[in-house]
Design a protein around this motif. Sequence first.
Motif, mmCIF file in Angstrom:
data_model
loop_
_atom_site.group_PDB
_atom_site.id
_atom_site.type_symbol
_atom_site.label_atom_id
_atom_site.label_comp_id
_atom_site.label_asym_id
_atom_site.label_seq_id
_atom_site.Cartn_x
_atom_site.Cartn_y
_atom_site.Cartn_z
ATOM 1 N N ARG A 4 49.878 -6.203 36.866
ATOM 2 C CA ARG A 4 50.150 -7.309 37.795
ATOM 3 C C ARG A 4 49.755 -8.662 37.217
ATOM 4 O O ARG A 4 50.394 -9.671 37.502
ATOM 5 C CB ARG A 4 49.397 -7.112 39.114
ATOM 6 N N ASN B 171 51.130 -11.729 39.525
ATOM 7 C CA ASN B 171 52.300 -11.295 40.284
ATOM 8 C C ASN B 171 51.911 -10.297 41.367
ATOM 9 O O ASN B 171 50.827 -9.701 41.316
ATOM 10 C CB ASN B 171 53.327 -10.656 39.347
ATOM 11 N N SER B 172 52.805 -10.124 42.323
ATOM 12 C CA SER B 172 52.589 -9.165 43.417
ATOM 13 C C SER B 172 51.206 -9.348 44.028
ATOM 14 O O SER B 172 50.456 -8.384 44.207
ATOM 15 C CB SER B 172 52.766 -7.731 42.909
ATOM 16 N N GLY C 197 52.566 -10.761 47.953
ATOM 17 C CA GLY C 197 53.791 -10.448 47.223
ATOM 18 C C GLY C 197 54.265 -11.562 46.315
ATOM 19 O O GLY C 197 55.145 -11.353 45.473
#
Length: 120
Positions: A66, A83-84, A15
């Motif tokens: 992402r 990201n994520s 995350g």
Amino acid sequence: QVQLVESGGGLVQAGGSLRLSCAASGRAFSAYVMGWFRQAPGKEREFVAAISGGYRTNYVDSLKGRFTISRVNAKNTVYLQMNSLKPEDTAVYYCAAGARSILTTEYDYWGQGTQVTVSS
């Protein structure tokens, strides 16, 4: 000859985010297509993203949304914002330079790689 040095890898929780950097030597950086690849343990190296000198980009479909590739030609640097992050993103990430277009995976120069580990 172009030398590439990656940085920014490390350990991050699922995350979370990381930004990889790749500093390139040489005078013609703005003319090079730059790319990011990754290789997970036991798997083949795979294409992640590419960016042209004119900032056109190409991504592997599975990572669109992402990961973001960018570059600052004045700094001879290309970035990969991730990201994520997921555990399956764990891999050694490689910077590459010198492809003929953002649509090919044939590159002339490669960095040594930076490890990204995503814990669950």
